[in-house]
Scaffold this motif. Structure first.
Motif, short mmCIF file in Angstrom:
data_model
loop_
_atom_site.label_atom_id
_atom_site.label_comp_id
_atom_site.label_asym_id
_atom_site.label_seq_id
_atom_site.Cartn_x
_atom_site.Cartn_y
_atom_site.Cartn_z
N TYR A 52 0.84 -1.20 0.00
CA TYR A 52 0.00 0.00 0.00
C TYR A 52 0.87 1.24 0.00
O TYR A 52 2.06 1.19 0.27
N PHE A 82 -11.93 -6.92 2.67
CA PHE A 82 -11.47 -5.75 3.41
C PHE A 82 -12.58 -5.27 4.33
O PHE A 82 -13.76 -5.50 4.10
N LYS A 83 -12.15 -4.61 5.40
CA LYS A 83 -13.10 -4.04 6.36
C LYS A 83 -12.57 -2.68 6.78
O LYS A 83 -11.53 -2.58 7.43
N LYS A 84 -13.28 -1.63 6.37
CA LYS A 84 -12.92 -0.28 6.80
C LYS A 84 -13.30 -0.14 8.27
O LYS A 84 -14.22 -0.81 8.74
N ASP A 87 -17.01 -0.47 9.68
CA ASP A 87 -17.85 -0.96 8.58
C ASP A 87 -17.91 -2.49 8.64
O ASP A 87 -17.37 -3.11 9.56
N GLY A 92 -12.87 -7.79 -1.76
CA GLY A 92 -11.95 -6.93 -2.50
C GLY A 92 -11.60 -7.50 -3.85
O GLY A 92 -11.46 -6.79 -4.83
N PRO A 118 -7.53 0.52 -5.31
CA PRO A 118 -8.52 1.16 -4.45
C PRO A 118 -7.88 1.91 -3.28
O PRO A 118 -6.78 1.58 -2.85
N TYR A 120 -8.41 3.24 0.70
CA TYR A 120 -9.14 2.99 1.94
C TYR A 120 -8.58 3.87 3.05
O TYR A 120 -7.45 4.35 2.96
N THR A 124 -7.81 0.14 7.92
CA THR A 124 -8.56 -0.87 7.17
C THR A 124 -7.86 -2.22 7.31
O THR A 124 -6.65 -2.30 7.26
#
Length: 142
Positions: A52, A82-84, A87, A92, A118, A120, A124
């Motif tokens: 990232y 994925f989990k923000k 959320d 993904g 993407p 985030y 995340t």
């Protein structure tokens, strides 16, 4: 955690590769890789690596690629989730066939190098999941 020799052999070239391009704008970015091994027994059953990037001072994190590996099998199908923060879990990457690298080691990946993919928020969680395996390997974007 102990990273097996097979995973280390696969990840060593990834770690040695330059994370930033020669373009002057690239210096404004921070490039990171996070990895984790999960499961019981020796080796990674499964393992996850995520590359990232972010601009200094920003809380947004762009995910360039996600890598999934699993030892002790000759075939497999994986996806990443994925989990923000605050959320629910979302997919993904679609289910993808993992290719055999060595005797009983499979791997697959999504995305590509560079500042693509993407975006985030910091914190995340990204997990890789193999079909038929309840254990997931997860990393956090810091």
């Amino acid at each position: 955690m102990i990273i097996s020799a097979a995973l280390a052999a696969v990840l060593a070239p990834l770690a040695a590769a330059p994370a930033a391009s020669a373009h002057p704008e690239a210096r404004a970015y921070v490039n990171k890789r996070v990895r984790d091994c999960a499961g019981k027994g020796p080796g990674c059953r499964p393992g996850a690596v995520a590359h990232y990037w972010y601009k200094r001072g920003s809380s947004a994190r762009g995910v360039g690629w996600v890598f999934a590996s699993r030892e002790g099998v000759r075939a497999g199908t994986a996806r990443w989730l994925f989990k923000k923060p605050g959320d629910t879990w979302k997919t993904g990457g679609a289910w993808k066939r993992a290719g055999r690298v060595g005797g009983t080691f499979v791997e697959t990946s999504w995305g590509r190098d560079g500042h693509t993919g993407p975006v985030y928020p910091r914190g995340t969680r990204i997990c890789v999941q193999f079909k038929g395996l309840p254990t997931k390997a997860c990393v956090s974007l810091k």
